[in-house]
Design a protein around this motif. Structure first.
Motif, mmCIF file in Angstrom:
data_model
loop_
_atom_site.group_PDB
_atom_site.id
_atom_site.type_symbol
_atom_site.label_atom_id
_atom_site.label_comp_id
_atom_site.label_asym_id
_atom_site.label_seq_id
_atom_site.Cartn_x
_atom_site.Cartn_y
_atom_site.Cartn_z
ATOM 1 N N UNK A 116 42.204 1.111 106.759
ATOM 2 C CA UNK A 116 41.928 2.481 107.193
ATOM 3 C C UNK A 116 43.221 3.245 107.472
ATOM 4 N N UNK A 117 43.276 4.452 106.952
ATOM 5 C CA UNK A 117 44.460 5.292 107.127
ATOM 6 C C UNK A 117 44.117 6.461 108.040
ATOM 7 N N UNK A 118 45.096 6.858 108.844
ATOM 8 C CA UNK A 118 44.921 8.045 109.678
ATOM 9 C C UNK A 118 45.949 9.084 109.221
ATOM 10 N N UNK A 119 45.701 10.313 109.599
ATOM 11 C CA UNK A 119 46.683 11.353 109.318
ATOM 12 C C UNK A 119 47.024 12.062 110.616
ATOM 13 N N UNK A 120 48.266 12.523 110.711
ATOM 14 C CA UNK A 120 48.733 13.234 111.886
ATOM 15 C C UNK A 120 49.838 14.184 111.456
ATOM 16 N N UNK A 121 50.165 15.125 112.339
ATOM 17 C CA UNK A 121 51.198 16.112 112.047
ATOM 18 C C UNK A 121 52.552 15.585 112.511
ATOM 19 N N UNK A 122 53.520 15.682 111.627
ATOM 20 C CA UNK A 122 54.886 15.301 111.970
ATOM 21 C C UNK A 122 55.776 16.429 111.466
ATOM 22 N N UNK A 123 56.266 17.253 112.397
ATOM 23 C CA UNK A 123 56.991 18.463 112.002
ATOM 24 C C UNK A 123 56.011 19.444 111.380
ATOM 25 N N UNK A 124 56.330 19.945 110.212
ATOM 26 C CA UNK A 124 55.463 20.895 109.515
ATOM 27 C C UNK A 124 54.569 20.204 108.487
ATOM 28 N N UNK A 125 54.628 18.874 108.427
ATOM 29 C CA UNK A 125 53.877 18.133 107.399
ATOM 30 C C UNK A 125 52.796 17.251 108.012
ATOM 31 N N UNK A 126 51.809 16.951 107.175
ATOM 32 C CA UNK A 126 50.795 15.953 107.535
ATOM 33 C C UNK A 126 51.284 14.620 107.003
ATOM 34 N N UNK A 127 51.194 13.610 107.816
ATOM 35 C CA UNK A 127 51.648 12.276 107.424
ATOM 36 C C UNK A 127 50.465 11.327 107.466
ATOM 37 N N UNK A 128 50.417 10.386 106.528
ATOM 38 C CA UNK A 128 49.360 9.390 106.464
ATOM 39 C C UNK A 128 49.947 8.036 106.838
ATOM 40 N N UNK A 129 49.152 7.245 107.555
ATOM 41 C CA UNK A 129 49.632 5.972 108.061
ATOM 42 C C UNK A 129 48.473 4.984 108.131
ATOM 43 N N UNK A 130 48.717 3.765 107.685
ATOM 44 C CA UNK A 130 47.699 2.727 107.800
ATOM 45 C C UNK A 130 47.579 2.351 109.281
ATOM 46 N N UNK A 131 46.393 2.480 109.821
ATOM 47 C CA UNK A 131 46.165 2.273 111.256
ATOM 48 C C UNK A 131 46.581 0.878 111.721
ATOM 49 N N UNK A 132 46.405 -0.129 110.892
ATOM 50 C CA UNK A 132 46.734 -1.501 111.303
ATOM 51 C C UNK A 132 48.229 -1.695 111.565
#
Length: 159
Positions: A52-68
């Motif tokens: 499962x991947x989550x997304x969050x804001x980092x600066x002016x961009x959206x970043x995707x990250x594997x939750x595990x």
């Protein structure tokens, strides 16, 4: 990609080497359709959670990250800091937004300012939690019971 190793065999003496090789499940013959069905369901459930991947804001961009990959998240100085094994990522997203994006069965609040990955907890003491990177985090008085219940449910699901 992610994969899980399942060993199906008639030789019980392979069980120890199989688990030493990080086998997810070891099924001894004879087995029936419901057994295989349960093993496959457990595999699919595990892969779904770990991928499962989550997304969050980092600066002016959206970043995707594997939750595990997340060890823990802390709210500090009006920012949220997402701690991974290899780096720390900072965001202005709220704790609530991050928590709601995470798999609820794998992440809990340990304190009002800390969210932890249940899979990364090494030790739980009366007032603290030790994470796999050696970090010791506070455990809120009101959070202990829900954290222990979540850990118990996780262990039962992973059996």
């Amino acid at each position: 990609g992610n994969f899980l190793l399942v060993v199906l065999t008639y030789c019980a003496f392979y069980s120890i080497p199989a688990y030493e090789g990080e086998t997810y499940r070891f099924v001894l013959k004879p087995f029936d359709a419901p057994t295989i069905y349960n093993v496959l369901n457990a595999c699919f459930s595990n892969l779904e959670k770990t991928g499962r991947r989550i997304q969050f804001t980092m600066g002016a961009r959206r970043r995707f990250l594997e939750a595990s990959r997340i060890l823990w998240i802390v709210s500090l100085n009006r920012k949220r800091h997402i701690h991974l094994e290899e780096e720390v990522l900072s965001t202005w997203d709220t704790m609530r937004e991050l928590y709601e994006a995470l798999p609820q069965e794998r992440f809990v609040y340990a304190h009002k300012s800390h969210i932890v990955n249940l899979d990364k907890i090494l030790k739980i003491d009366k007032n603290t939690i030790e994470i796999s990177d050696g970090t010791v985090l506070p455990l809120g008085r009101n959070m202990r019971a829900s954290l222990l219940a979540a850990m118990q449910q996780l262990w039962e699901e992973d059996r």
